[in-house]
Design a protein around this motif. Structure first.
Motif, mmCIF file in Angstrom:
data_model
loop_
_atom_site.group_PDB
_atom_site.id
_atom_site.type_symbol
_atom_site.label_atom_id
_atom_site.label_comp_id
_atom_site.label_asym_id
_atom_site.label_seq_id
_atom_site.Cartn_x
_atom_site.Cartn_y
_atom_site.Cartn_z
ATOM 1 N N TYR A 1 36.597 47.623 27.971
ATOM 2 C CA TYR A 1 37.000 46.246 27.663
ATOM 3 C C TYR A 1 38.296 45.903 28.389
ATOM 4 N N ILE A 2 39.252 46.828 28.332
ATOM 5 C CA ILE A 2 40.559 46.587 28.956
ATOM 6 C C ILE A 2 40.432 46.500 30.477
ATOM 7 N N MET A 3 39.605 47.325 31.080
ATOM 8 C CA MET A 3 39.430 47.268 32.538
ATOM 9 C C MET A 3 38.868 45.908 32.957
ATOM 10 N N ARG A 4 37.885 45.408 32.219
ATOM 11 C CA ARG A 4 37.322 44.090 32.537
ATOM 12 C C ARG A 4 38.345 42.988 32.308
ATOM 13 N N LEU A 5 39.115 43.096 31.231
ATOM 14 C CA LEU A 5 40.161 42.120 30.946
ATOM 15 C C LEU A 5 41.205 42.106 32.056
ATOM 16 N N ALA A 6 41.644 43.287 32.482
ATOM 17 C CA ALA A 6 42.670 43.385 33.529
ATOM 18 C C ALA A 6 42.171 42.773 34.838
ATOM 19 N N LYS A 7 40.930 43.049 35.208
ATOM 20 C CA LYS A 7 40.374 42.476 36.451
ATOM 21 C C LYS A 7 40.303 40.961 36.377
ATOM 22 N N MET A 8 39.864 40.440 35.236
ATOM 23 C CA MET A 8 39.761 38.997 35.075
ATOM 24 C C MET A 8 41.147 38.346 35.094
ATOM 25 N N ALA A 9 42.108 38.929 34.383
ATOM 26 C CA ALA A 9 43.463 38.368 34.343
ATOM 27 C C ALA A 9 44.128 38.443 35.712
ATOM 28 N N GLU A 10 43.920 39.543 36.420
ATOM 29 C CA GLU A 10 44.487 39.685 37.763
ATOM 30 C C GLU A 10 43.893 38.635 38.696
ATOM 31 N N SER A 11 42.597 38.441 38.629
ATOM 32 C CA SER A 11 41.928 37.432 39.456
ATOM 33 C C SER A 11 42.466 36.032 39.152
ATOM 34 N N THR A 12 42.668 35.743 37.872
ATOM 35 C CA THR A 12 43.219 34.448 37.461
ATOM 36 C C THR A 12 44.626 34.264 38.015
ATOM 37 N N ALA A 13 45.443 35.299 37.903
ATOM 38 C CA ALA A 13 46.825 35.227 38.393
ATOM 39 C C ALA A 13 46.865 35.013 39.909
ATOM 40 N N ILE A 14 46.056 35.750 40.628
ATOM 41 C CA ILE A 14 46.033 35.636 42.089
ATOM 42 C C ILE A 14 45.529 34.264 42.519
ATOM 43 N N SER A 15 44.474 33.787 41.889
ATOM 44 C CA SER A 15 43.920 32.482 42.281
ATOM 45 C C SER A 15 44.875 31.334 41.958
ATOM 46 N N ASN A 16 45.779 31.555 41.005
ATOM 47 C CA ASN A 16 46.785 30.535 40.672
ATOM 48 C C ASN A 16 48.116 30.776 41.378
ATOM 49 N N LYS A 17 48.111 31.717 42.321
ATOM 50 C CA LYS A 17 49.283 32.039 43.133
ATOM 51 C C LYS A 17 50.518 32.404 42.291
ATOM 52 N N ALA A 18 50.277 33.127 41.197
ATOM 53 C CA ALA A 18 51.374 33.563 40.339
ATOM 54 C C ALA A 18 52.122 34.718 40.990
ATOM 55 N N LYS A 19 53.400 34.821 40.699
ATOM 56 C CA LYS A 19 54.195 35.945 41.183
ATOM 57 C C LYS A 19 54.055 37.143 40.251
ATOM 58 N N SER A 20 53.877 36.851 38.967
ATOM 59 C CA SER A 20 53.684 37.904 37.973
ATOM 60 C C SER A 20 53.029 37.300 36.738
ATOM 61 N N VAL A 21 52.684 38.174 35.812
ATOM 62 C CA VAL A 21 52.083 37.745 34.552
ATOM 63 C C VAL A 21 53.016 38.184 33.427
ATOM 64 N N GLU A 22 53.345 37.243 32.579
ATOM 65 C CA GLU A 22 54.231 37.541 31.446
ATOM 66 C C GLU A 22 53.462 38.176 30.292
ATOM 67 N N SER A 23 52.315 37.558 29.951
ATOM 68 C CA SER A 23 51.540 38.093 28.835
ATOM 69 C C SER A 23 50.075 37.677 28.925
ATOM 70 N N VAL A 24 49.249 38.470 28.257
ATOM 71 C CA VAL A 24 47.830 38.178 28.114
ATOM 72 C C VAL A 24 47.546 38.243 26.621
ATOM 73 N N SER A 25 47.017 37.155 26.067
ATOM 74 C CA SER A 25 46.709 37.090 24.641
ATOM 75 C C SER A 25 45.198 37.113 24.449
ATOM 76 N N ILE A 26 44.755 37.971 23.542
ATOM 77 C CA ILE A 26 43.322 38.077 23.267
ATOM 78 C C ILE A 26 43.060 37.981 21.769
ATOM 79 N N GLN A 27 41.825 37.644 21.444
ATOM 80 C CA GLN A 27 41.353 37.664 20.070
ATOM 81 C C GLN A 27 40.262 38.728 19.989
ATOM 82 N N VAL A 28 40.388 39.611 19.003
ATOM 83 C CA VAL A 28 39.445 40.716 18.842
ATOM 84 C C VAL A 28 38.884 40.678 17.429
ATOM 85 N N GLY A 29 37.569 40.581 17.334
ATOM 86 C CA GLY A 29 36.918 40.560 16.038
ATOM 87 C C GLY A 29 36.803 41.945 15.428
ATOM 88 N N GLU A 30 36.889 41.988 14.129
ATOM 89 C CA GLU A 30 36.824 43.231 13.363
ATOM 90 C C GLU A 30 35.529 44.005 13.628
#
Length: 115
Positions: free
Chosen positions: A6-35
């Motif tokens: 789950y974390i590997m897929r999340l990291a790839k998606m967040a990295e892709s989002t950051a790169i496509s938005n030309k971010a210099k870095s990422v401060e935080s990633v917030s997720i919701q996880v069901g019980e």
């Protein structure tokens, strides 16, 4: 432990989002996880740091909102959290006829990017 996949897929998606938005870095990633996912937050946090090492996400914080199972009674329409205390029955009508409304989520809530 399936937390790592789950974390590997999340990291790839967040990295892709950051790169496509030309971010210099990422401060935080917030997720919701069901019980009901069976995912354990402390392992998600531990694996996140490893997964983001050497990427634009390195140094970012993973914020986890843990969502309890919630169901809606099909008899009286009450919404409740089934648990041992209520014998997994509707606390209003004492029936066991419900529909799951949340608890299986794994959702990205927010990614905070730094310009």
């Amino acid at each position: 432990m399936h937390e790592m996949s789950y974390i590997m897929r999340l990291a790839k998606m967040a990295e892709s989002t950051a790169i496509s938005n030309k971010a210099k870095s990422v401060e935080s990633v917030s997720i919701q996880v069901g019980e009901m996912t069976g995912l354990i937050p402390k392992y998600l946090e531990r694996y996140y740091q490893t997964a983001v090492e050497g990427t634009i996400l390195e140094g970012s914080k993973l914020e986890i909102e843990y969502l309890p199972v919630m169901v809606r009674c099909n008899n009286c329409n009450s919404t409740y959290h089934p648990n041992k205390e209520n014998n997994y029955l509707c606390p209003t009508c004492k029936q066991n006829n419900s529909t799951l409304i949340n608890g299986r989520e794994f959702l990205v809530k927010n990614i905070i990017l730094n310009d």
